[in-house]
Design a protein around this motif. Structure first.
Motif, PDB file in Angstrom:
ATOM      1  N   LEU A  99       2.678 -10.858 -10.171  1.00 46.76           N
ATOM      2  CA  LEU A  99       3.503 -10.752  -8.968  1.00 46.76           C
ATOM      3  C   LEU A  99       4.397  -9.518  -9.015  1.00 46.76           C
ATOM      4  N   LEU A 100       4.981  -9.250 -10.181  1.00 49.30           N
ATOM      5  CA  LEU A 100       5.830  -8.062 -10.313  1.00 49.30           C
ATOM      6  C   LEU A 100       5.006  -6.776 -10.198  1.00 49.30           C
ATOM      7  N   PHE A 101       3.772  -6.811 -10.686  1.00 51.27           N
ATOM      8  CA  PHE A 101       2.897  -5.645 -10.549  1.00 51.27           C
ATOM      9  C   PHE A 101       2.567  -5.403  -9.078  1.00 51.27           C
ATOM     10  N   ILE A 102       2.309  -6.483  -8.331  1.00 53.81           N
ATOM     11  CA  ILE A 102       2.053  -6.350  -6.894  1.00 53.81           C
ATOM     12  C   ILE A 102       3.260  -5.732  -6.199  1.00 53.81           C
ATOM     13  N   LEU A 103       4.469  -6.193  -6.575  1.00 55.63           N
ATOM     14  CA  LEU A 103       5.690  -5.665  -5.978  1.00 55.63           C
ATOM     15  C   LEU A 103       5.854  -4.174  -6.282  1.00 55.63           C
ATOM     16  N   TRP A 104       5.630  -3.806  -7.551  1.00 61.52           N
ATOM     17  CA  TRP A 104       5.756  -2.396  -7.935  1.00 61.52           C
ATOM     18  C   TRP A 104       4.716  -1.527  -7.234  1.00 61.52           C
ATOM     19  N   SER A 105       3.465  -1.969  -7.227  1.00 62.99           N
ATOM     20  CA  SER A 105       2.399  -1.171  -6.620  1.00 62.99           C
ATOM     21  C   SER A 105       2.584  -1.058  -5.113  1.00 62.99           C
ATOM     22  N   THR A 106       3.159  -2.090  -4.495  1.00 58.55           N
ATOM     23  CA  THR A 106       3.413  -2.042  -3.053  1.00 58.55           C
ATOM     24  C   THR A 106       4.339  -0.891  -2.701  1.00 58.55           C
ATOM     25  N   TRP A 107       5.457  -0.820  -3.425  1.00 62.29           N
ATOM     26  CA  TRP A 107       6.414   0.244  -3.121  1.00 62.29           C
ATOM     27  C   TRP A 107       5.938   1.595  -3.642  1.00 62.29           C
ATOM     28  N   TRP A 108       5.155   1.616  -4.686  1.00 63.40           N
ATOM     29  CA  TRP A 108       4.597   2.885  -5.171  1.00 63.40           C
ATOM     30  C   TRP A 108       3.644   3.482  -4.150  1.00 63.40           C
ATOM     31  N   TYR A 109       2.845   2.619  -3.512  1.00 60.18           N
ATOM     32  CA  TYR A 109       1.846   3.120  -2.568  1.00 60.18           C
ATOM     33  C   TYR A 109       2.423   3.294  -1.158  1.00 60.18           C
ATOM     34  N   TYR A 110       2.948   2.207  -0.588  1.00 58.30           N
ATOM     35  CA  TYR A 110       3.436   2.274   0.791  1.00 58.30           C
ATOM     36  C   TYR A 110       4.790   2.968   0.897  1.00 58.30           C
ATOM     37  N   GLY A 111       5.605   2.848  -0.178  1.00 59.58           N
ATOM     38  CA  GLY A 111       6.914   3.479  -0.121  1.00 59.58           C
ATOM     39  C   GLY A 111       6.845   4.988  -0.116  1.00 59.58           C
ATOM     40  N   TYR A 118       4.043   1.613   7.530  1.00 60.14           N
ATOM     41  CA  TYR A 118       3.906   1.425   6.086  1.00 60.14           C
ATOM     42  C   TYR A 118       5.124   0.721   5.489  1.00 60.14           C
ATOM     43  N   MET A 119       6.304   1.048   6.048  1.00 64.28           N
ATOM     44  CA  MET A 119       7.514   0.382   5.567  1.00 64.28           C
ATOM     45  C   MET A 119       7.481  -1.110   5.878  1.00 64.28           C
ATOM     46  N   SER A 120       6.986  -1.484   7.060  1.00 60.37           N
ATOM     47  CA  SER A 120       6.917  -2.899   7.430  1.00 60.37           C
ATOM     48  C   SER A 120       5.941  -3.654   6.531  1.00 60.37           C
ATOM     49  N   ILE A 121       4.826  -2.997   6.147  1.00 63.18           N
ATOM     50  CA  ILE A 121       3.888  -3.624   5.216  1.00 63.18           C
ATOM     51  C   ILE A 121       4.548  -3.860   3.863  1.00 63.18           C
TER      52      ILE A 121
END
Length: 230
Positions: A99-111, A118-121
């Motif tokens: 779950l933490l990896f998903i959180l990190w990768s989310t902001w790494w990619y979309y952020g 992209y911010m809303s995703i």
């Protein structure tokens, strides 16, 4: 069922009374992190946390669960609990790391991308991950206090989350508020984090489970009364 403020007061008093076992179990369980962080390549650290640290954290919870049942707070129980709970703690650790990896990768990619889309995703996925984390608040304590298997405990934890959403979110928020500052300093984390977490989570989850038990007893009594009436 006690209110969260009452649970926090009881847990705080327990930590104060048991400060020596809290410190000893925290230090022992945290020592494994030092060589792991200093010597192990970063990509392998999350797996080793699930494999080594999470069973020791489970062992700390086991110590204070045994203490709550009237047994002495013996440090050796930490290793007994770590061995008994190795598989559920490892599986739970993999879930948290994922779950933490998903959180990190989310902001790494979309952020890294511009635009509100992209911010809303990123915000939506962050909300999803946080709710998934909160929904697992009861899992390890259900394994400890109810003797459930890890997968059944995960499912039951989600059910308790939906049954008591306000209490669960509030308890999780309290847990983060008084344990997160310890994570900001090496000494505070090593000396107190896991012990305080073990005491508080036991109290908070037992508060809900005791209510569930009372409800089951009342329901059984009503069924018995109706049966006799017939």
């Amino acid at each position: 069922m006690r209110k969260l403020n009452a649970v926090l007061k009881v847990a705080g008093a327990e930590v104060f009374r048991e400060i020596v076992p809290v410190a000893l179990t925290s230090i022992i369980s945290s020592l494994v992190l030092i060589p792991m962080i200093l010597m192990v390549p970063i990509p392998f650290v999350p797996i080793l946390i699930a494999l080594l640290y999470m069973p020791l954290l489970y062992g700390v919870m086991y110590v204070f669960q045994q203490k709550a049942e009237g047994k002495p707070s013996q440090v050796r129980l930490l290793f007994t609990g770590a061995v008994k709970g190795f598989f559920p703690a490892f599986v739970f650790g993999l879930l948290i790391v994922s779950l933490l990896f998903i959180l990190w990768s989310t902001w790494w990619y979309y952020g890294s991308k511009g635009g509100m889309f992209y911010m809303s995703i990123a915000v939506f996925q962050t909300y999803f991950v946080l709710m998934a984390l909160v929904s697992q608040f009861y899992t390890l304590q259900l394994v400890l206090q109810k003797g459930m298997g890890i997968f059944r405990a995960m499912a039951e934890s989600v059910k308790l989350f939906f049954r008591f959403p306000g209490y669960t979110i509030g308890a999780f928020f309290q847990m983060v508020c008084f344990t997160f500052p310890l994570m900001l300093t090496v000494v505070g984390f090593i000396a107190l984090f896991s012990g305080i977490l073990g005491v508080y989570q036991y109290k908070a989850v037992h508060n809900v489970l005791s209510r569930e038990e009372e409800a089951e007893v009342d329901e059984a009594g009503m069924l018995l009364t109706n049966g006799e009436a017939r």
